[in-house]
Design a protein around this motif. Sequence first.
Motif, PDB file in Angstrom:
ATOM      1  N   UNK A  98       4.850  28.164 -15.018  1.00 43.23           N
ATOM      2  CA  UNK A  98       6.281  28.318 -15.309  1.00 43.23           C
ATOM      3  C   UNK A  98       6.982  29.276 -14.357  1.00 43.23           C
ATOM      4  N   UNK A  99       6.262  30.270 -13.834  1.00 40.80           N
ATOM      5  CA  UNK A  99       6.859  31.215 -12.893  1.00 40.80           C
ATOM      6  C   UNK A  99       5.752  31.863 -12.075  1.00 40.80           C
ATOM      7  N   UNK A 100       6.090  32.249 -10.847  1.00 41.75           N
ATOM      8  CA  UNK A 100       5.134  32.904  -9.948  1.00 41.75           C
ATOM      9  C   UNK A 100       5.724  34.225  -9.466  1.00 41.75           C
ATOM     10  N   UNK A 101       4.941  35.293  -9.621  1.00 40.05           N
ATOM     11  CA  UNK A 101       5.278  36.602  -9.050  1.00 40.05           C
ATOM     12  C   UNK A 101       4.592  36.661  -7.690  1.00 40.05           C
ATOM     13  N   UNK A 102       5.353  36.909  -6.641  1.00 40.30           N
ATOM     14  CA  UNK A 102       4.800  36.760  -5.294  1.00 40.30           C
ATOM     15  C   UNK A 102       4.968  38.017  -4.451  1.00 40.30           C
ATOM     16  N   UNK A 103       4.027  38.190  -3.520  1.00 33.31           N
ATOM     17  CA  UNK A 103       4.153  39.186  -2.447  1.00 33.31           C
ATOM     18  C   UNK A 103       3.898  38.454  -1.137  1.00 33.31           C
ATOM     19  N   UNK A 112       8.792  39.098  -5.297  1.00 33.68           N
ATOM     20  CA  UNK A 112       9.548  37.847  -5.373  1.00 33.68           C
ATOM     21  C   UNK A 112       9.217  37.129  -6.678  1.00 33.68           C
ATOM     22  N   UNK A 113      10.200  36.434  -7.228  1.00 35.95           N
ATOM     23  CA  UNK A 113       9.981  35.593  -8.402  1.00 35.95           C
ATOM     24  C   UNK A 113      10.353  34.169  -8.023  1.00 35.95           C
ATOM     25  N   UNK A 114       9.404  33.244  -8.179  1.00 37.64           N
ATOM     26  CA  UNK A 114       9.673  31.851  -7.877  1.00 37.64           C
ATOM     27  C   UNK A 114       9.568  30.995  -9.128  1.00 37.64           C
ATOM     28  N   UNK A 115      10.591  30.182  -9.331  1.00 36.01           N
ATOM     29  CA  UNK A 115      10.568  29.122 -10.323  1.00 36.01           C
ATOM     30  C   UNK A 115      10.541  27.807  -9.567  1.00 36.01           C
ATOM     31  N   UNK A 116      10.409  26.716 -10.278  1.00 32.01           N
ATOM     32  CA  UNK A 116      10.380  25.417  -9.603  1.00 32.01           C
ATOM     33  C   UNK A 116      11.685  25.176  -8.842  1.00 32.01           C
ATOM     34  N   UNK A 126       5.302  47.401 -11.874  1.00 38.31           N
ATOM     35  CA  UNK A 126       6.599  46.717 -11.979  1.00 38.31           C
ATOM     36  C   UNK A 126       6.414  45.207 -11.989  1.00 38.31           C
ATOM     37  N   UNK A 127       5.442  44.708 -11.216  1.00 35.37           N
ATOM     38  CA  UNK A 127       5.164  43.264 -11.214  1.00 35.37           C
ATOM     39  C   UNK A 127       4.684  42.814 -12.594  1.00 35.37           C
ATOM     40  N   UNK A 128       3.829  43.614 -13.229  1.00 39.06           N
ATOM     41  CA  UNK A 128       3.358  43.282 -14.570  1.00 39.06           C
ATOM     42  C   UNK A 128       4.485  43.316 -15.594  1.00 39.06           C
ATOM     43  N   UNK A 129       5.357  44.314 -15.470  1.00 39.58           N
ATOM     44  CA  UNK A 129       6.512  44.385 -16.389  1.00 39.58           C
ATOM     45  C   UNK A 129       7.429  43.177 -16.193  1.00 39.58           C
ATOM     46  N   UNK A 130       7.603  42.776 -14.938  1.00 37.10           N
ATOM     47  CA  UNK A 130       8.434  41.604 -14.651  1.00 37.10           C
ATOM     48  C   UNK A 130       7.850  40.354 -15.301  1.00 37.10           C
ATOM     49  N   UNK A 131       6.536  40.187 -15.176  1.00 41.86           N
ATOM     50  CA  UNK A 131       5.868  39.035 -15.791  1.00 41.86           C
ATOM     51  C   UNK A 131       6.036  39.057 -17.307  1.00 41.86           C
ATOM     52  N   UNK A 132       5.951  40.246 -17.911  1.00 42.91           N
ATOM     53  CA  UNK A 132       6.094  40.361 -19.367  1.00 42.91           C
ATOM     54  C   UNK A 132       7.504  40.001 -19.814  1.00 42.91           C
ATOM     55  N   UNK A 133       8.496  40.445 -19.072  1.00 45.14           N
ATOM     56  CA  UNK A 133       9.873  40.111 -19.422  1.00 45.14           C
ATOM     57  C   UNK A 133      10.106  38.603 -19.346  1.00 45.14           C
ATOM     58  N   UNK A 134       9.575  37.971 -18.297  1.00 45.15           N
ATOM     59  CA  UNK A 134       9.689  36.519 -18.189  1.00 45.15           C
ATOM     60  C   UNK A 134       8.978  35.828 -19.353  1.00 45.15           C
ATOM     61  N   UNK A 135       7.759  36.288 -19.651  1.00 44.92           N
ATOM     62  CA  UNK A 135       6.991  35.694 -20.743  1.00 44.92           C
ATOM     63  C   UNK A 135       7.736  35.835 -22.069  1.00 44.92           C
ATOM     64  N   UNK A 136       8.240  37.032 -22.330  1.00 40.92           N
ATOM     65  CA  UNK A 136       8.947  37.278 -23.581  1.00 40.92           C
ATOM     66  C   UNK A 136      10.187  36.412 -23.728  1.00 40.92           C
ATOM     67  N   UNK A 157       2.613  23.168 -23.410  1.00 37.49           N
ATOM     68  CA  UNK A 157       2.881  24.006 -24.581  1.00 37.49           C
ATOM     69  C   UNK A 157       2.630  25.485 -24.315  1.00 37.49           C
ATOM     70  N   UNK A 158       1.742  25.786 -23.385  1.00 37.98           N
ATOM     71  CA  UNK A 158       1.379  27.174 -23.077  1.00 37.98           C
ATOM     72  C   UNK A 158       2.163  27.629 -21.847  1.00 37.98           C
ATOM     73  N   UNK A 159       2.925  28.706 -21.994  1.00 33.55           N
ATOM     74  CA  UNK A 159       3.665  29.270 -20.862  1.00 33.55           C
ATOM     75  C   UNK A 159       2.682  30.022 -19.972  1.00 33.55           C
ATOM     76  N   UNK A 160       2.690  29.686 -18.701  1.00 30.12           N
ATOM     77  CA  UNK A 160       1.752  30.295 -17.754  1.00 30.12           C
ATOM     78  C   UNK A 160       2.524  30.963 -16.620  1.00 30.12           C
TER      79      UNK A 160
END
Length: 354
Positions: A309-314, A346-350, A183-193, A287-290
């Motif tokens: 750009x975003x952090x997936x956290x535990x 958890x999802x953290x943005x700036x 689920x964490x990987x899917x979350x990262x993919x949705x954010x990236x997309x 330029x590169x989304x990370x």
Amino acid sequence: MGRARMTSGEIHPAMRATLEDVARMAGVSLATVDRVVNRREGVRAKTVARVEAAVAKLGYRADVAAARLARGQTFRFAFVLPTGSNSFMTNLSEQVRRTAEWLASQRGFIDILHVDVFDPDVLARTLEELSPAYHGIAVIALDHPRVRAAIDDLAARGVAVVTLVSDAPSARRLHYVGIDNPAAGRTAATLMGRFLWGRQGSVAVVAGSLSLRDHTERQFGFHQILTSEYPDLVVLPVLEGRDDSERTRVLTAELLSRRSDLLGIYSCGAGNRGIAEALEASGRARDVVWIAHELTQHTQRFLVRGTIDAIINQDPGHEARSAARVLLAHCSGEPISADQERIRIDIFLRDNLP
């Protein structure tokens, strides 16, 4: 000074009920209450019902730590954690040390062992050679046949094993403490997309090791969503940096030099300082989304700077406490609360940093 009581004879709600209170309300001896509470035989059904009614009315809860103290019972646990400078694992080690302070008051004691969890032979040998004095083990598991066999051998000897952060689900472990990694990987993919919406190009995945199940499952979840829902984005073969910043820096620098179409990087392990250094040196950091994992002092700084750009956290504190609670509850014969032990993503943005 006497215990404050209500006019009905019940104890004040702010005070904790004792076995003496239960015995007084049920009209039986303290020994009888002890037998009922501890599920021992030899008490008539009508008396059991009276005691249980008093327990329910008073809200009596056994003081398990006091009971262990009275019996002279203690438990010793080993937490097997990785070596190296991984910031998340450093934070986890600190949280385990803090948890050890609490656990000592519960008659439980923790030893922390640091080993190379990327090496299956080293990790398995560590588990095989653990002292028989340990009642339970928490381990960052490598999903490898020899490691699974070592976990199974511990379980066969009656030693409870909790996998922590990374799982080995086919082994005879008692419980897994960590996030839902697919689920964490899917979350990262949705954010990236969504960050790259409307653009065409490639996206890299940087893992520590695909022998670590958490990294493999994150990569799987990421690939699953990105390839099915964002066909304009091509996922490149996984790079393995062994959670080492210098190794990861070299891999990222080489990637940036040969892939002018690189639009995004998903780091599903550690070594993030190396990725940041390579991105900033290339001049392509904006330029590169990370998207990375784990909020640490370093990743927080990169997030504030706009490199990440975003952090997936535990939460490492929650995980350390949960592993200790699960082991202690198992050894004490107590139930665990599934909701309390569930580790959230958890999802953290700036904009929402704690």
